[in-house]
Design a protein around this motif. Structure first.
Motif, mmCIF file in Angstrom:
data_model
loop_
_atom_site.group_PDB
_atom_site.id
_atom_site.type_symbol
_atom_site.label_atom_id
_atom_site.label_comp_id
_atom_site.label_asym_id
_atom_site.label_seq_id
_atom_site.Cartn_x
_atom_site.Cartn_y
_atom_site.Cartn_z
ATOM 1 N N ILE A 209 40.705 31.598 41.080
ATOM 2 C CA ILE A 209 40.921 31.524 39.632
ATOM 3 C C ILE A 209 41.716 32.741 39.163
ATOM 4 O O ILE A 209 42.655 32.623 38.367
ATOM 5 N N ALA A 210 41.344 33.925 39.661
ATOM 6 C CA ALA A 210 42.047 35.148 39.287
ATOM 7 C C ALA A 210 43.521 35.054 39.663
ATOM 8 O O ALA A 210 44.409 35.412 38.877
ATOM 9 N N ALA A 211 43.811 34.571 40.881
ATOM 10 C CA ALA A 211 45.192 34.443 41.341
ATOM 11 C C ALA A 211 45.956 33.407 40.525
ATOM 12 O O ALA A 211 47.136 33.601 40.199
ATOM 13 N N ALA A 212 45.290 32.322 40.153
ATOM 14 C CA ALA A 212 45.959 31.239 39.426
ATOM 15 C C ALA A 212 46.356 31.659 38.016
ATOM 16 O O ALA A 212 47.377 31.212 37.493
ATOM 17 N N GLY A 213 45.557 32.537 37.396
ATOM 18 C CA GLY A 213 45.861 32.935 36.019
ATOM 19 C C GLY A 213 46.333 34.352 35.859
ATOM 20 O O GLY A 213 46.581 34.799 34.742
ATOM 21 N N GLY A 214 46.459 35.098 36.982
ATOM 22 C CA GLY A 214 46.849 36.500 36.916
ATOM 23 C C GLY A 214 45.783 37.385 36.296
ATOM 24 O O GLY A 214 46.086 38.404 35.676
ATOM 25 N N HIS A 215 44.513 36.995 36.455
ATOM 26 C CA HIS A 215 43.410 37.724 35.817
ATOM 27 C C HIS A 215 42.975 38.917 36.656
ATOM 28 O O HIS A 215 42.974 38.861 37.891
ATOM 29 N N ASN A 216 42.564 39.975 35.971
ATOM 30 C CA ASN A 216 41.936 41.108 36.651
ATOM 31 C C ASN A 216 40.491 40.736 36.988
ATOM 32 O O ASN A 216 39.854 39.976 36.260
ATOM 33 N N VAL A 217 39.978 41.310 38.084
ATOM 34 C CA VAL A 217 38.639 40.928 38.545
ATOM 35 C C VAL A 217 37.894 42.143 39.078
ATOM 36 O O VAL A 217 38.505 43.056 39.659
ATOM 37 N N ILE A 218 36.587 42.174 38.856
ATOM 38 C CA ILE A 218 35.734 43.208 39.431
ATOM 39 C C ILE A 218 34.604 42.534 40.201
ATOM 40 O O ILE A 218 34.020 41.560 39.726
#
Length: 512
Positions: A209-218
């Motif tokens: 999901i992070a890769a698909a939307g360019g989201h930052n993740v922790i």
């Protein structure tokens, strides 16, 4: 006799042509003007020694060297060869006819050999743009400059090679690099693959999901749960670099001097993982001679910060603006330099100092209030810029020893690319937005609309889980990405429900 030779100055990730004017006339002394730094001034000794090795000399007359434009500060020893060629031509020791056709750069050793220089790629790009026939430079940098087509790249081992070439005594064949073919052959060849990871399906899903939307993740979890291993594999599921992105990424690494002799165009997304002792200047860039920092070296790729609370507070806080603006601005008294910094932030942390808070088997030994104090090392404004908070649990023995092959990165990447294609179409009218994570708040309301059932679910979640107000926009953005992965034109209630679970650190009482 007045002669002009041409070099180049790199500011930020762009180059500017420098004209080196050399005039040899009656008189004595050696004058170097045009805002040169100490490294350039000390070049007089290197040039004189290098020329003596091959029977040439610095004339014992008045030598005036002007580096124009005079209001731009020139830095570094890469102008040695430019100045030496001008001196030889102005004193009649070599022909001057070809000087106007070439950008000439290189640092001289005392024996006349050439040392590699930084920033070759932006210099070559600017030389082609301004219509120069070629670029004479140290042989070690030739492959890097060869990335630029329609420019004769002449790699030389010593000052004698450069003199003989410009005099027409030797014919050095320009280095030809078929950039597009090399790029297409090596694009997306990653050493690490998600197929190597057993278990952790929920974390793989979050990273997809992070890769698909360019989201930052922790990722929050105990030691040995696989946080670092998963982060290393994230670039392998990101969409392949375009040729433009590859060139942009390579320019930054060229300016920083991070490309070796076998340098070629970047064909995989960069992955940077600085140690937690890093300084704020090393992270964001700067210094006496402004250089790109780790966040710019991660441009178009992933910046992984392992053990996030162990980083100094000041280091983490300086990232807040680059995360929003996707660039770093370095300001000095006479100049302002921009470095691009469009990266995905992936962070990991233990839930507490001992690492075993909320562990299914091991007991946490941290005292009352210690866990919350540990989490407070990461500021709320920084967490506000991280869309997904994922709890990582240890892999069970059965999962570790399972014979079933895990899904590989290529398969996951195909789904990510399809979701990104939808976003490209969605934002095609807006130049500065390319993914869901980049949407400003006012756009979220228009694009991430939810129905009454979804609104009721979100209201209940915010009230019962104690989610903060800052979580609202993040949940909508992530749910839009989940809908894109499902190829759904609207955000459904199941997409919202999945997005809500990725806000662990926003829950009131999570660490109590």
């Amino acid at each position: 006799m007045l002669i002009k030779s041409y070099g180049s100055a790199v500011q930020g990730v762009n180059a500017y042509t420098i004209t080196v004017e050399v005039n040899v006339s009656a008189g004595t002394k050696y004058f170097l003007v045009g805002l040169p730094d100490n490294a350039i001034k000390e070049g007089e000794q290197r040039i004189e020694s290098a020329l003596k090795q091959y029977g040439f000399k610095v004339p014992r007359q008045k030598v005036v060297i002007n580096m124009a434009p005079a209001d731009i500060r020139k830095e570094g020893a890469a102008y040695d060869l430019t100045i030496a060629m001008g001196i030889l031509a102005a004193s009649g020791q070599m022909a001057a006819d070809n000087l106007k056709n070439y950008i000439i750069m290189g640092e001289l050793s005392l024996d006349g050999s050439l040392r590699p220089i930084k920033g070759v790629l932006p210099i070559a790009i600017q030389a082609r743009k301004e219509g120069y026939k070629g670029f004479i430079l140290p042989a070690q940098n030739a492959r890097e400059a060869g990335i630029v087509n329609n420019l004769d790249v002449i790699g030389v081992e010593s000052i004698k090679d450069a003199i003989d070439f410009l005099d027409g005594k030797v014919d050095i064949k320009p280095l030809v690099v078929n950039t597009r073919d090399i790029f297409e052959e090596t694009v997306d060849q990653y050493a690490a693959d998600f197929a190597d990871v057993q278990g952790q399906e929920n974390i793989k899903r979050a990273l997809e999901i992070a890769a698909a939307g360019g989201h930052n993740v922790i990722m929050i979890g105990p030691p040995g749960a696989g946080k670092t291993m998963l982060a290393k594999r994230l670039p392998s599921i990101l969409p392949p670099l375009s040729l433009h992105e590859a060139l942009e990424t390579t320019k930054i690494h060229s300016v920083a001097g991070k490309l070796g002799e076998a340098a070629s165009l970047f064909s995989t997304r960069p992955y940077r993982s600085p140690h937690h002792t890093i300084s704020d200047v090393a992270l964001v860039g700067g210094g006496g001679i402004p250089q790109p920092g780790e966040i710019s070296l991660a441009h178009n790729g992933v910046l992984f910060l392992d053990e996030l609370p162990e980083f100094k507070r000041t280091v983490l806080e300086v990232m807040r603006q680059p995360l929003e603006e996707r660039r770093v601005t370095i300001s000095r008294a006479k100049t302002t330099i921009d470095f691009p910094a469009n990266f995905m932030l992936v962070a990991s942390m233990n839930p507490c100092p001992c690492g075993f808070y909320n562990h299914p088997e091991k007991e946490c030994v941290c005292g009352p209030g210690i866990v919350q104090r540990y989490l407070n090392k990461v500021s709320g404004p920084l967490l506000d810029r991280i869309d997904l908070h994922v709890e990582v649990t240890p892999v069970t023995f059965d999962e570790m020893t399972a014979t079933r092959k895990a899904e590989d990165s290529r398969t996951i990447r195909e789904r990510v690319v399809r979701a990104r294609d939808l976003q490209v179409q969605r934002f095609k009218e807006i130049n500065y937005i390319h993914s869901n994570a980049m949407m400003p708040s006012q756009m979220v309301k228009d694009i991430c609309q939810i129905n009454e059932a979804g609104r009721a679910l979100l209201k209940t979640a915010m009230e019962r889980l104690g989610l903060s107000a800052r979580a609202y926009d993040r949940i909508l953005k992530v749910s839009r990405t989940i809908a894109d992965l499902a190829d759904s034109p609207e955000i459904k209630i199941e997409h919202l429900a999945e997005a809500i679970q990725y806000r662990s650190l926003d829950r009131e009482g999570w660490a109590s």
